[in-house]
Scaffold this active site. Structure first.
Site, PDB file in Angstrom:
ATOM      1  N   ASP A 251     -12.221   8.147  -4.203  1.00  0.00           N
ATOM      2  CA  ASP A 251     -11.313   7.016  -4.414  1.00  0.00           C
ATOM      3  C   ASP A 251     -10.860   6.988  -5.876  1.00  0.00           C
ATOM      4  OD1 ASP A 251     -10.415   4.236  -3.120  1.00  0.00           O
ATOM      5  OD2 ASP A 251     -10.989   3.873  -5.195  1.00  0.00           O
ATOM      6  N   ASN A 259      -0.810   0.929 -10.499  1.00  0.00           N
ATOM      7  CA  ASN A 259       0.467   0.659  -9.836  1.00  0.00           C
ATOM      8  C   ASN A 259       1.167  -0.552 -10.438  1.00  0.00           C
ATOM      9  OD1 ASN A 259       0.736   2.767  -8.027  1.00  0.00           O
ATOM     10  ND2 ASN A 259      -0.275   1.706  -6.346  1.00  0.00           N
ATOM     11  N   HIS A 264       4.918   1.929  -8.454  1.00  0.00           N
ATOM     12  CA  HIS A 264       4.429   2.704  -7.311  1.00  0.00           C
ATOM     13  C   HIS A 264       4.908   4.155  -7.339  1.00  0.00           C
ATOM     14  CE1 HIS A 264       2.546  -0.597  -5.073  1.00  0.00           C
ATOM     15  NE2 HIS A 264       3.511  -1.372  -5.550  1.00  0.00           N
ATOM     16  N   ASP A 268       2.463   7.327  -6.992  1.00  0.00           N
ATOM     17  CA  ASP A 268       2.609   8.483  -6.103  1.00  0.00           C
ATOM     18  C   ASP A 268       2.417   9.796  -6.872  1.00  0.00           C
ATOM     19  OD1 ASP A 268       3.093   6.806  -4.009  1.00  0.00           O
ATOM     20  OD2 ASP A 268       5.269   7.098  -3.994  1.00  0.00           O
ATOM     21  N   GLU A 293      -5.309   5.280  -1.675  1.00  0.00           N
ATOM     22  CA  GLU A 293      -5.803   6.118  -2.778  1.00  0.00           C
ATOM     23  C   GLU A 293      -7.117   6.793  -2.435  1.00  0.00           C
ATOM     24  OE1 GLU A 293      -7.269   1.891  -3.814  1.00  0.00           O
ATOM     25  OE2 GLU A 293      -5.650   2.846  -2.697  1.00  0.00           O
TER      26      GLU A 293
END
Length: 384
Positions: A251, A259, A264, A268, A293
């Site tokens: 994780d 973010n 965002h 990515d 994630e």
């Protein structure tokens, strides 16, 4: 390397088998001789239906392009074949560099007009309505004419650019396009009968049917963002595991905060970077995109002793890998790195995969609780 060569393996096999079969097509029973002329049309129809179902507009163009000599061309006229060969090879190469635009949308009219233009061009040359007499002159006093030089320049440029693009991307469309170009050369210069022509053309459509089926598999099992196998692929992997295996949950730390800070789209970018590190260092395990994630790494029985060292390598490589992102506050690009927390659980006899996955998730929570950026091994279940 293996993925890149794998994308070319089946197309090459289809080409080789079709060439071999075309040499012995005369040995077919009379019934097959009646079916063979219809076979390219049947396979083309299947390819068009699949392209429609999977919304692949480029394949529609390509299939219609390959149908031109079957519907309008005359395989006995060299001018028609030459015009078709140049136009087709160039367009196949061009399609490899054009992004997918879908099947039924506002680009459809342009695609249809494009195909009609190609049909009209080949038909006009076949009928002698278009003639370039200067192309029959010698190329600087050599034994070749300008038409021959231009023909092979276009063919080599098309095959070369497609081959180089495939080598650097490993893209299945470019691999299939490269084999299609080679197949068109075989059809143009080595076919001696209509039955051979129909056999090789059928193989072309079979090749693109294979591509569409593989593309549907990719859409179903591969995560589009990270290019890692997705949750469905993980579930099928878990079903087939032996009694001894290990599952690790990975994780990204503070990802929500990242973010909120950078956006965002930059998030990515970070997920892609984490996925690339997992691809490089997950061996002998296999990495999957679990969702959000979170990632999963599965180790099979014979590699369990390497699991923890591999996971530590993954954790360290992700920590050291910097990603360039745009900072909206500073209004400039900055290099940042992220860390990951990992929990790993080793299965015991009789334990379900869901239970092992739950223990790995609990171990991941412990890594978070202890300060993040660490690996925690889950304790064995109490009833083991």
């Amino acid at each position: 390397m293996s993925e890149r060569l794998g994308s070319l393996l089946v197309p090459c096999c289809i080409l080789l088998v079709s060439v071999y079969a075309s040499l012995y097509v005369g040995m077919l029973p009379p019934l097959w001789f009646g079916i063979l002329p219809l076979l390219p049309l049947i396979l083309a129809g299947v390819a068009i239906l699949l392209a429609w179902h999977f919304n692949k507009g480029r394949v529609l163009i390509l299939v219609l392009l390959l149908l031109i000599p079957k519907l309008y061309g005359d395989s006995d006229q060299q001018a028609s074949l030459t015009a078709y060969l140049v136009v087709s090879c160039f367009c196949i190469s061009l399609l490899g560099f054009i992004p997918e635009r879908g099947f039924f949308n506002h680009f459809a009219v342009n695609r249809i007009l494009f195909i009609f233009m190609l049909v009209g061009w080949c038909y006009a040359i076949e009928r002698g309505w278009i003639s370039f007499s200067f192309l029959d002159y010698r190329f600087f006093s050599s034994s070749f004419t300008w038409s021959t030089v231009l023909l092979w320049s276009v063919l080599l440029l098309s095959a070369g650019t497609t081959g180089v693009a495939w080598w650097f991307s490993g893209d299945a469309f470019k691999a299939s396009g490269l084999v299609s170009i080679v197949s068109l050369l075989v059809i143009s210069y080595f076919v001696s009968s209509d039955t051979q022509f129909d056999a090789l053309l059928s193989a072309q459509f079979l090749l693109w049917i294979w591509f569409l089926l593989m593309e549907s598999h990719r859409m179903a099992y591969l995560d589009d963002l990270t290019k890692l196998p997705g949750r469905r692929s993980l579930n099928e992997q878990l079903v087939g595991l032996s009694k001894q295996y290990a599952i690790a949950m990975v994780d990204v730390d503070h990802f929500k905060k990242f973010n909120d800070t950078y956006g965002h789209d930059m998030g990515d970018k970070v997920l892609k970077n984490v996925a690339s590190q997992l691809k490089l260092f997950a061996h002998p395990g296999r990495a999957f995109r679990y969702g959000g994630e979170e990632f999963t790494v599965v180790f099979r029985s014979k590699h369990l002793d390497e699991a923890e060292s591999s996971l530590e390598t993954i954790r360290e490589s992700i920590e050291k890998a910097f990603v360039t992102v745009f900072d909206p506050k500073k209004k400039q690009e900055v290099d940042i790195n992220v860390t990951v927390s990992i929990g790993v659980a080793f299965a015991v006899s009789g334990e379900s995969t869901d239970a092992v996955l739950k223990r790995a998730d609990d171990a991941l929570y412990q890594s978070k609780k202890k300060g993040r950026n660490r690996l925690t091994r889950a304790p064995q279940p109490k009833n083991s």
